[in-house]
Design a protein around this motif. Sequence first.
Motif, PDB file in Angstrom:
ATOM      1  N   PHE A   1      20.023 -13.934  16.889  1.00  0.00           N
ATOM      2  CA  PHE A   1      19.384 -12.669  16.504  1.00  0.00           C
ATOM      3  C   PHE A   1      17.989 -12.942  15.959  1.00  0.00           C
ATOM      4  O   PHE A   1      17.617 -14.074  15.675  1.00  0.00           O
ATOM      5  N   ARG A   2      17.224 -11.827  15.874  1.00  0.00           N
ATOM      6  CA  ARG A   2      15.819 -11.974  15.459  1.00  0.00           C
ATOM      7  C   ARG A   2      15.388 -10.741  14.666  1.00  0.00           C
ATOM      8  O   ARG A   2      15.943  -9.647  14.850  1.00  0.00           O
ATOM      9  N   ASP A   3      14.411 -10.949  13.810  1.00  0.00           N
ATOM     10  CA  ASP A   3      13.806  -9.857  13.048  1.00  0.00           C
ATOM     11  C   ASP A   3      12.830  -9.109  13.973  1.00  0.00           C
ATOM     12  O   ASP A   3      11.891  -9.707  14.513  1.00  0.00           O
ATOM     13  N   ILE A   4      13.080  -7.809  14.155  1.00  0.00           N
ATOM     14  CA  ILE A   4      12.183  -7.028  15.025  1.00  0.00           C
ATOM     15  C   ILE A   4      11.317  -6.063  14.209  1.00  0.00           C
ATOM     16  O   ILE A   4      10.817  -5.067  14.744  1.00  0.00           O
ATOM     17  N   SER A   5      11.099  -6.372  12.945  1.00  0.00           N
ATOM     18  CA  SER A   5      10.284  -5.498  12.085  1.00  0.00           C
ATOM     19  C   SER A   5       8.874  -5.352  12.640  1.00  0.00           C
ATOM     20  O   SER A   5       8.343  -4.237  12.759  1.00  0.00           O
ATOM     21  N   GLU A   6       8.262  -6.479  13.000  1.00  0.00           N
ATOM     22  CA  GLU A   6       6.889  -6.413  13.512  1.00  0.00           C
ATOM     23  C   GLU A   6       6.836  -5.695  14.856  1.00  0.00           C
ATOM     24  O   GLU A   6       5.947  -4.891  15.112  1.00  0.00           O
TER      25      GLU A   6
END
Length: 508
Positions: free
Chosen positions: A126-131
């Motif tokens: 999984f990954r942070d997609i905030s940006e």
Amino acid sequence: MVNKIKEFDLDSQWYFTTLKSIGDAVIATDKEGKILFLNSVAESLTGWLSNEAVGLPLEKVFNIINEETLEKVENPVSTVIKTGKVVGLANHTLLINKEGKKIPIDDSGAPIQNEEGDIIGVVLVFRDISERRQARRTILKAEEDYKKLFNSMVAGFAHHKVIFDDNGKPIDYVFLEINPAFEKFTGLQKDLIIGKKVTEALPGIVDSDFDWIGYYGEVSLTGERKSFEQYFEPLDKWYSVEVYSSEKGYFTVIFTDITRIKRTEQELKNSERKYREAYNRGQFYKDLFAHDINNILQNVLSSVDTILLANEKPEGKDISDDMLKTITEQVNRGAKLVSNVRSLSEIDDAKIVLGEIESFNFIEKAVKYVEECYKEKNLKITIDAENRSYNVIANELILDVFENVLINAVKYNDNTEIEIIIKISKEKKDKRNFTKFEFMDNGIGIQEERKQNVFERTNRKSFNGMGLGLSLVNHIISKYEGHIWVEDRVKNDYTKGSNFVILIPEVT
């Protein structure tokens, strides 16, 4: 991702290094969902260190909820174990880390299988997609702002693709995009013209005086930005247009409807013209009465004085008779002057109504009138016509035309016998049929340099007669959509008299 391995051997340097080096967050669990491994990215996102998390249930470390409902999302490990397939998280999933911070993520879970194909665990990536989410919001906001700006533009906007023939000549263009202001200014609806050629949407464009397709096609090829104002015949509107091309073969126009401004300007010009005409007319009548009427009265008064003095002399009766003739001439002259002024003012102040007129009868009336007015002169007026049927498009003012031309021929003639020949024939000019009237006299003639302005109302030299009468004639003939000019009766010798030529439209 399906991984077939014999057993979990996390002491194996190769597997450990691979999982640790992946740029996304990685969590590995056994088939019961207990954590076996976290890489550094997973530690950063979850807030759990690897030595804290190993052995804990996945839900404890990987706590996920739906962003919109805030309800817990099913553990992906359970789904992978049940299906044996790779699964992904639903959209709008939030990870709640150890500190309670909510992080938008997307992920996928894949089964880990041994050589026999048995599922022995699950790996989550999984990954942070905030940006990415923020970038997407920024893009959507920009698109929304652009759409609002596009739709609220005061100016019309249209983007087009040019169509060229085999020789590279622009022959049409297609509507690709328009804004609401375009619809307002043109009356063309977006859903009816997008994707259509302009020759389909506005067939009349090919007949316009302005080459719209050629002009825009040139801009699409050269990239030169242009601004102009132009009347658009198919819509009967004036536009102020700016056109540019950001890609070869395409062009964009931004325009405003300036029809009201143009019409207001024209109304102002018309008002100014009418004001000047009214002012000049007033000055003309003022000068006319101050000069001509005064001359007539002076001649009458002088004649009266001469008669009174002549009564005391033996030859007084002969002198009185001569003076009475002079008075009669001046009275007739004054009556005609007043009649001409009245006719001229009526033409200036109202739109005259035209109809079918039998011109020969009016010619005869004019001849009779002039012969009555100049009984003391030796007049020889003849009419040269094949028949009496010459119907023209005119009105009763045609009598003023004939009378004034004849009077002019009599007044400016020093011969003992005044000869006037009226020739009536037919002529075609500019694809239109006319009746042609020629008044040929043996008078003093008109020099070449005066022929051009002899019909002008403001001709000061003409206040003793010629100007007003011929000005009236010219004015009436123009209302008839006819033509009038003067030429030498004998070519290149004005001293042999004049020929006034009048063309009046024939009834068809």
